[in-house]
Enzyme design. Structure first.
Site, mmCIF file in Angstrom:
data_model
loop_
_atom_site.group_PDB
_atom_site.id
_atom_site.type_symbol
_atom_site.label_atom_id
_atom_site.label_comp_id
_atom_site.label_asym_id
_atom_site.label_seq_id
_atom_site.Cartn_x
_atom_site.Cartn_y
_atom_site.Cartn_z
ATOM 1 N N CYS B 87 0.830 -1.208 0.000
ATOM 2 C CA CYS B 87 0.000 0.000 0.000
ATOM 3 C C CYS B 87 0.869 1.266 0.000
ATOM 4 C CB CYS B 87 -0.969 -0.062 1.178
ATOM 5 S SG CYS B 87 -2.356 1.063 1.000
ATOM 6 N N HIS B 204 -3.509 -5.708 1.126
ATOM 7 C CA HIS B 204 -2.795 -5.901 2.396
ATOM 8 C C HIS B 204 -2.744 -7.372 2.796
ATOM 9 C CE1 HIS B 204 -2.352 -1.704 3.853
ATOM 10 N NE2 HIS B 204 -3.416 -1.465 3.113
ATOM 11 N N GLU B 206 -0.962 -8.714 5.022
ATOM 12 C CA GLU B 206 -0.778 -8.861 6.481
ATOM 13 C C GLU B 206 -2.119 -8.783 7.211
ATOM 14 O OE1 GLU B 206 -0.437 -6.156 4.842
ATOM 15 O OE2 GLU B 206 -0.893 -4.385 6.050
#
Lengths: 82, 229
Positions: B87, B204, B206
Protein backbone atom coordinates in the site's frame (compact mmCIF):
# COMPACT_ATOMS: atom_id res chain seq x y z
CA UNK A 1 12.19 36.12 -5.37
CA UNK A 2 9.05 34.04 -5.60
CA UNK A 3 8.63 30.92 -7.73
CA UNK A 4 5.01 30.40 -8.77
CA UNK A 5 4.73 26.74 -9.71
CA UNK A 6 1.85 24.90 -11.38
CA UNK A 7 1.77 21.10 -11.38
CA UNK A 8 -0.88 19.35 -13.51
CA UNK A 9 -1.49 15.90 -14.94
CA UNK A 10 0.16 15.17 -18.25
CA UNK A 11 -1.92 14.99 -21.40
CA UNK A 12 -3.55 11.54 -21.62
CA UNK A 13 -3.47 10.82 -17.88
CA UNK A 14 -7.00 10.45 -16.50
CA UNK A 15 -7.95 13.29 -14.13
CA UNK A 16 -11.12 12.08 -12.36
CA UNK A 17 -11.49 15.28 -10.30
CA UNK A 18 -11.23 17.47 -13.39
CA UNK A 19 -13.78 15.30 -15.18
CA UNK A 20 -16.27 15.58 -12.32
CA UNK A 21 -15.92 19.36 -12.11
CA UNK A 22 -16.27 19.56 -15.90
CA UNK A 23 -19.59 17.70 -15.74
CA UNK A 24 -20.74 19.84 -12.80
CA UNK A 25 -20.06 23.03 -14.75
CA UNK A 26 -21.96 21.65 -17.75
CA UNK A 27 -24.86 20.74 -15.44
CA UNK A 28 -24.91 24.33 -14.20
CA UNK A 29 -25.45 25.47 -17.76
CA UNK A 30 -21.89 26.41 -18.71
CA UNK A 31 -22.04 24.52 -21.97
CA UNK A 32 -18.96 26.27 -23.30
CA UNK A 33 -16.73 24.34 -20.85
CA UNK A 34 -14.80 21.80 -22.91
CA UNK A 35 -12.36 20.45 -20.37
CA UNK A 36 -11.20 21.00 -16.79
CA UNK A 37 -7.82 20.10 -15.36
CA UNK A 38 -7.18 20.22 -11.64
CA UNK A 39 -3.64 20.59 -10.42
CA UNK A 40 -1.53 22.09 -7.66
CA UNK A 41 -0.24 25.61 -7.22
CA UNK A 42 2.85 26.15 -5.08
CA UNK A 43 4.59 29.37 -4.07
CA UNK A 44 8.23 28.92 -3.14
CA UNK A 45 10.02 31.90 -1.60
CA UNK A 46 13.70 32.09 -2.50
CA UNK A 47 16.51 33.99 -0.86
CA UNK A 48 19.66 35.46 -2.44
CA UNK A 49 19.73 33.72 -5.79
CA UNK A 50 20.07 35.23 -9.23
CA UNK A 51 17.27 34.62 -11.72
CA UNK A 52 19.52 32.29 -13.73
CA UNK A 53 20.34 30.22 -10.65
CA UNK A 54 16.71 30.19 -9.54
CA UNK A 55 15.61 28.95 -12.96
CA UNK A 56 17.95 25.95 -12.69
CA UNK A 57 17.24 25.19 -9.04
CA UNK A 58 13.44 25.47 -9.24
CA UNK A 59 13.42 23.18 -12.26
CA UNK A 60 15.47 20.70 -10.22
CA UNK A 61 13.06 21.03 -7.25
CA UNK A 62 10.14 20.23 -9.54
CA UNK A 63 11.85 17.22 -11.11
CA UNK A 64 13.12 15.78 -7.83
CA UNK A 65 10.18 16.40 -5.51
CA UNK A 66 7.37 18.78 -6.43
CA UNK A 67 6.11 16.89 -9.50
CA UNK A 68 6.02 13.17 -10.26
CA UNK A 69 7.10 13.37 -13.88
CA UNK A 70 5.64 9.93 -14.62
CA UNK A 71 2.15 11.45 -14.46
CA UNK A 72 2.59 15.20 -13.95
CA UNK A 73 4.05 18.13 -15.83
CA UNK A 74 5.04 21.46 -14.32
CA UNK A 75 5.55 25.06 -15.31
CA UNK A 76 6.74 28.00 -13.24
CA UNK A 77 7.24 31.74 -13.24
CA UNK A 78 9.83 33.67 -11.22
CA UNK A 79 8.55 36.91 -9.74
CA UNK A 80 10.71 39.53 -8.08
CA UNK A 81 9.51 40.38 -4.56
CA UNK A 82 11.72 43.44 -4.02
CA UNK B 1 14.36 -15.33 7.75
CA UNK B 2 15.57 -12.02 9.17
CA UNK B 3 12.99 -9.32 8.52
CA UNK B 4 13.08 -5.57 8.97
CA UNK B 5 9.99 -3.39 9.11
CA UNK B 6 10.51 0.28 8.35
CA UNK B 7 8.61 2.75 10.51
CA UNK B 8 7.92 6.15 8.96
CA UNK B 9 6.03 8.90 10.76
CA UNK B 10 2.48 7.97 9.80
CA UNK B 11 3.00 4.25 9.14
CA UNK B 12 0.00 2.40 10.58
CA UNK B 13 0.29 -1.17 9.30
CA UNK B 14 3.78 -1.68 10.73
CA UNK B 15 2.49 -3.54 13.81
CA UNK B 16 0.26 -5.78 11.69
CA UNK B 17 3.29 -6.82 9.60
CA UNK B 18 5.36 -7.34 12.77
CA UNK B 19 2.59 -9.47 14.31
CA UNK B 20 2.35 -11.74 11.28
CA UNK B 21 6.09 -12.16 10.69
CA UNK B 22 7.18 -12.44 14.32
CA UNK B 23 4.24 -13.94 16.20
CA UNK B 24 2.41 -15.96 13.56
CA UNK B 25 5.26 -17.07 11.32
CA UNK B 26 8.01 -17.06 13.99
CA UNK B 27 10.55 -15.11 11.98
CA UNK B 28 13.29 -12.91 13.44
CA UNK B 29 11.83 -9.43 12.99
CA UNK B 30 13.29 -6.00 13.73
CA UNK B 31 12.02 -2.45 13.60
CA UNK B 32 13.86 0.04 11.39
CA UNK B 33 13.39 3.72 12.19
CA UNK B 34 13.12 5.97 9.14
CA UNK B 35 15.86 8.34 10.35
CA UNK B 36 18.51 5.63 10.58
CA UNK B 37 20.71 4.90 7.61
CA UNK B 38 22.03 1.45 8.53
CA UNK B 39 23.68 -1.57 6.94
CA UNK B 40 20.86 -3.93 5.92
CA UNK B 41 23.03 -6.60 4.29
CA UNK B 42 22.18 -9.20 6.98
CA UNK B 43 18.42 -8.91 6.29
CA UNK B 44 16.49 -11.33 4.07
CA UNK B 45 13.43 -9.12 3.76
CA UNK B 46 12.64 -5.44 4.25
CA UNK B 47 8.97 -4.45 4.48
CA UNK B 48 7.74 -0.94 3.76
CA UNK B 49 4.34 -1.07 5.50
CA UNK B 50 1.08 0.69 4.74
CA UNK B 51 -0.15 3.90 6.29
CA UNK B 52 0.04 7.59 5.59
CA UNK B 53 3.72 8.43 5.86
CA UNK B 54 4.23 12.17 6.18
CA UNK B 55 0.46 12.57 5.99
CA UNK B 56 0.53 11.78 2.25
CA UNK B 57 1.55 15.44 1.83
CA UNK B 58 2.32 16.51 -1.73
CA UNK B 59 1.81 12.94 -3.03
CA UNK B 60 1.67 9.62 -1.19
CA UNK B 61 5.26 8.49 -0.64
CA UNK B 62 6.84 11.62 -2.11
CA UNK B 63 8.50 12.79 1.12
CA UNK B 64 9.26 9.37 2.65
CA UNK B 65 11.40 8.34 -0.29
CA UNK B 66 13.97 10.89 0.93
CA UNK B 67 14.10 9.44 4.47
CA UNK B 68 17.64 8.34 5.40
CA UNK B 69 16.55 4.70 5.73
CA UNK B 70 15.57 4.70 2.05
CA UNK B 71 19.24 5.05 1.06
CA UNK B 72 19.84 1.75 2.88
CA UNK B 73 16.76 0.15 1.31
CA UNK B 74 17.77 1.25 -2.19
CA UNK B 75 21.31 -0.04 -1.61
CA UNK B 76 19.95 -3.41 -0.46
CA UNK B 77 17.53 -3.63 -3.38
CA UNK B 78 20.30 -2.86 -5.88
CA UNK B 79 22.31 -5.71 -4.38
CA UNK B 80 19.52 -8.26 -4.74
CA UNK B 81 17.89 -8.05 -1.29
CA UNK B 82 14.14 -8.66 -1.10
CA UNK B 83 11.95 -5.60 -0.50
CA UNK B 84 8.18 -5.75 -0.11
CA UNK B 85 6.09 -2.56 -0.23
CA UNK B 86 2.46 -2.80 0.84
CA UNK B 87 0.00 0.00 0.00
CA UNK B 88 1.81 3.17 1.16
CA UNK B 89 5.00 1.11 0.93
CA UNK B 90 4.19 0.43 -2.74
CA UNK B 91 3.68 4.17 -3.27
CA UNK B 92 7.10 4.83 -1.70
CA UNK B 93 8.78 2.23 -3.94
CA UNK B 94 7.32 3.93 -7.02
CA UNK B 95 8.31 7.40 -5.86
CA UNK B 96 11.84 6.17 -5.15
CA UNK B 97 12.14 4.74 -8.66
CA UNK B 98 12.71 1.16 -7.44
CA UNK B 99 9.53 0.23 -9.32
CA UNK B 100 8.18 1.78 -12.54
CA UNK B 101 4.94 3.76 -12.90
CA UNK B 102 2.85 5.78 -10.46
CA UNK B 103 -0.24 5.48 -8.28
CA UNK B 104 -3.03 7.98 -8.70
CA UNK B 105 -6.29 8.77 -6.97
CA UNK B 106 -8.88 5.97 -7.41
CA UNK B 107 -11.06 6.58 -10.46
CA UNK B 108 -14.08 6.55 -8.12
CA UNK B 109 -12.47 9.49 -6.21
CA UNK B 110 -13.29 7.63 -3.00
CA UNK B 111 -11.30 5.87 -0.33
CA UNK B 112 -12.01 2.16 -0.82
CA UNK B 113 -11.82 -0.33 2.05
CA UNK B 114 -13.02 -3.83 1.19
CA UNK B 115 -12.02 -7.38 0.35
CA UNK B 116 -11.05 -7.89 -3.28
CA UNK B 117 -9.81 -10.82 -5.33
CA UNK B 118 -6.46 -10.84 -7.09
CA UNK B 119 -5.18 -13.36 -9.59
CA UNK B 120 -1.60 -14.52 -9.27
CA UNK B 121 -0.03 -13.87 -12.68
CA UNK B 122 3.33 -15.53 -12.11
CA UNK B 123 4.77 -17.86 -9.49
CA UNK B 124 8.29 -17.32 -10.76
CA UNK B 125 9.20 -14.75 -8.08
CA UNK B 126 10.34 -14.99 -4.45
CA UNK B 127 7.03 -13.37 -3.43
CA UNK B 128 4.65 -15.78 -5.18
CA UNK B 129 6.41 -19.12 -5.51
CA UNK B 130 4.13 -20.74 -2.91
CA UNK B 131 0.95 -19.50 -4.60
CA UNK B 132 0.82 -22.49 -6.95
CA UNK B 133 -2.09 -24.17 -5.26
CA UNK B 134 -4.34 -21.13 -5.19
CA UNK B 135 -4.32 -18.75 -8.08
CA UNK B 136 -7.05 -16.44 -6.81
CA UNK B 137 -6.40 -14.76 -3.46
CA UNK B 138 -8.88 -12.77 -1.42
CA UNK B 139 -7.05 -9.83 0.16
CA UNK B 140 -8.39 -6.52 1.51
CA UNK B 141 -7.54 -3.13 0.05
CA UNK B 142 -7.75 0.20 1.90
CA UNK B 143 -6.57 3.17 -0.12
CA UNK B 144 -7.39 6.44 -1.83
CA UNK B 145 -4.43 6.57 -4.21
CA UNK B 146 -4.26 3.08 -5.62
CA UNK B 147 -4.97 3.50 -9.31
CA UNK B 148 -1.84 2.23 -11.01
CA UNK B 149 -0.68 4.14 -14.07
CA UNK B 150 2.05 3.48 -16.58
CA UNK B 151 2.16 4.31 -20.30
CA UNK B 152 0.85 1.52 -22.61
CA UNK B 153 4.28 0.74 -24.06
CA UNK B 154 5.84 0.23 -20.61
CA UNK B 155 2.80 -1.82 -19.52
CA UNK B 156 3.34 -4.35 -22.30
CA UNK B 157 7.02 -4.37 -21.40
CA UNK B 158 6.09 -5.32 -17.81
CA UNK B 159 3.80 -8.06 -19.14
CA UNK B 160 6.48 -9.48 -21.42
CA UNK B 161 9.04 -9.60 -18.65
CA UNK B 162 6.65 -11.24 -16.19
CA UNK B 163 6.77 -8.33 -13.77
CA UNK B 164 3.02 -8.18 -13.10
CA UNK B 165 2.35 -10.39 -10.07
CA UNK B 166 -1.29 -9.67 -9.24
CA UNK B 167 -4.31 -8.39 -11.15
CA UNK B 168 -7.69 -7.50 -9.69
CA UNK B 169 -10.28 -10.11 -10.66
CA UNK B 170 -13.57 -11.66 -9.52
CA UNK B 171 -13.90 -14.73 -7.27
CA UNK B 172 -13.42 -17.01 -10.28
CA UNK B 173 -10.34 -15.22 -11.56
CA UNK B 174 -11.97 -13.39 -14.47
CA UNK B 175 -10.85 -9.85 -15.13
CA UNK B 176 -13.38 -7.19 -16.07
CA UNK B 177 -14.03 -3.52 -15.47
CA UNK B 178 -16.33 -4.34 -12.56
CA UNK B 179 -13.65 -6.38 -10.80
CA UNK B 180 -11.14 -3.52 -11.01
CA UNK B 181 -11.88 -1.42 -7.91
CA UNK B 182 -9.70 1.62 -8.56
CA UNK B 183 -9.21 1.95 -12.31
CA UNK B 184 -5.64 0.62 -12.44
CA UNK B 185 -4.29 0.14 -15.98
CA UNK B 186 -4.20 -3.56 -16.87
CA UNK B 187 -6.01 -4.18 -13.54
CA UNK B 188 -2.52 -4.24 -11.96
CA UNK B 189 -2.65 -4.81 -8.19
CA UNK B 190 1.01 -5.66 -7.67
CA UNK B 191 4.25 -5.78 -9.62
CA UNK B 192 7.97 -6.34 -9.24
CA UNK B 193 11.16 -4.98 -10.74
CA UNK B 194 12.98 -6.71 -13.58
CA UNK B 195 15.34 -8.49 -11.15
CA UNK B 196 12.25 -9.71 -9.22
CA UNK B 197 13.56 -8.82 -5.77
CA UNK B 198 11.46 -5.68 -5.20
CA UNK B 199 7.67 -6.05 -5.10
CA UNK B 200 4.89 -3.57 -4.44
CA UNK B 201 1.18 -4.29 -4.03
CA UNK B 202 -1.88 -2.30 -3.00
CA UNK B 203 -3.78 -5.14 -1.22
CA UNK B 204 -2.79 -5.90 2.40
CA UNK B 205 -1.65 -9.53 2.81
CA UNK B 206 -0.78 -8.86 6.48
CA UNK B 207 -4.49 -8.26 7.16
CA UNK B 208 -5.40 -11.81 6.16
CA UNK B 209 -2.61 -13.98 7.50
CA UNK B 210 -3.53 -14.73 11.12
CA UNK B 211 -5.29 -18.14 11.52
CA UNK B 212 -7.60 -16.56 14.10
CA UNK B 213 -9.40 -15.06 11.14
CA UNK B 214 -11.38 -16.91 8.51
CA UNK B 215 -9.20 -15.73 5.65
CA UNK B 216 -5.46 -16.49 5.60
CA UNK B 217 -4.83 -16.00 1.87
CA UNK B 218 -2.17 -13.38 2.60
CA UNK B 219 0.06 -16.02 4.18
CA UNK B 220 1.07 -17.45 0.80
CA UNK B 221 3.12 -14.32 0.05
CA UNK B 222 5.01 -14.47 3.35
CA UNK B 223 5.38 -18.27 3.07
CA UNK B 224 6.89 -17.81 -0.39
CA UNK B 225 9.54 -15.52 1.05
CA UNK B 226 10.24 -17.84 3.99
CA UNK B 227 10.66 -20.89 1.77
CA UNK B 228 13.24 -19.03 -0.28
CA UNK B 229 15.46 -17.90 2.57
Amino acid sequence: MLAQIHVTFKEGVLDPQGKTVHHALNDLGYDEVLDVHIGKYLEVKLDSVSEEEAEIRVREMCERLLANTVIESFRFKLVSTE
Amino acid sequence: MKCGIVVFPGSNCDHDCYHILKKILNQETHWLWHKDEVDLSSFDLIVLPGGFSYGDYLRAGAISRFSPVMNSVIHLAENGGNVLGICNGFQILLESGLLPGALMQNHTRKFICKNVYVRVETTDTPFTQKCNDKLVLEIPIAHHQGSYYIDPHSLSDLEEKGQILFRYCDAKGSISESSNPNGSVGAVAGLCNEQKNVMGMMPHPERCADPLWANTDGQSIFQSLISQS
